[in-house]
Design a protein around this motif. Structure first.
Motif: not given
Length: 168
Positions: A117-122, A162-166
């Motif tokens: 999630l962190f990688r893909d969100f960035l 937190a933003e990625a999860r939102r």
């Protein structure tokens, strides 16, 4: 074996993507017996993101296979440092040739999902990647060793997660 080590953050290198693909391919081939999933993660997997010049990959497998997978990766020239402060993960590193970290964990678990999630969100949010790069440079300017540097990045990483999860 000491987890703490000197670090430096450098400008993005387009070669990181290919280096990550090669490491994923090599480990996937060596771990076929475990039906392991291997993914390039971390800052070097995000095009344009400044980073420590160390390729990070995660290896996901069934929990019963983790000890065998760790041993197979260790035989590839990686040093095993145990969980290294992250429950549910086995951490290995190589500092000869192209520096790399391997994070072994249960496939499909929370840690596995969070790293992706962190990688893909960035990747999808270059504005956040640039902001994260600034925080990485600031942290590296204040702390030249891994543990202190990582502690300084905890806030920015938590905000991005937190933003990625939102928005997912």
């Amino acid at each position: 074996m000491d987890l703490d080590e000197p670090i430096h953050v450098v400008a993005y290198d387009p070669a990181w993507v290919q280096m990550g693909h090669e490491l994923v391919r090599n480990l996937s081939r060596r771990l076929e017996w475990a039906s392991a999933n291997v993914e390039h993660i971390g800052s070097t997997a995000v095009p344009g993101l400044d980073a420590k010049p160390v390729i990070d990959v995660q290896v996901g497998c069934a929990s019963a296979q983790i000890p065998g997978v760790v041993e197979a990766i260790r035989r590839c020239g990686f040093e095993h440092l145990g969980p290294a402060g992250v429950p549910g993960r086995e951490y290995l590193r190589r500092r000869s040739g192209h520096s790399a970290n391997v994070h072994v964990m249960e496939h499909g678990g929370q840690l596995w999902a969070d790293n992706l999630l962190f990688r893909d969100f960035l990747i999808g949010r270059p504005d956040l990647a640039r902001r994260y790069a600034r925080s990485k440079h600031e942290a590296a300017n204040q702390a030249s060793y891994l543990l202190a540097y990582s502690a300084l990045k905890e806030g920015p990483v938590a905000e991005i997660m937190a933003e990625a999860r939102r928005v997912r």
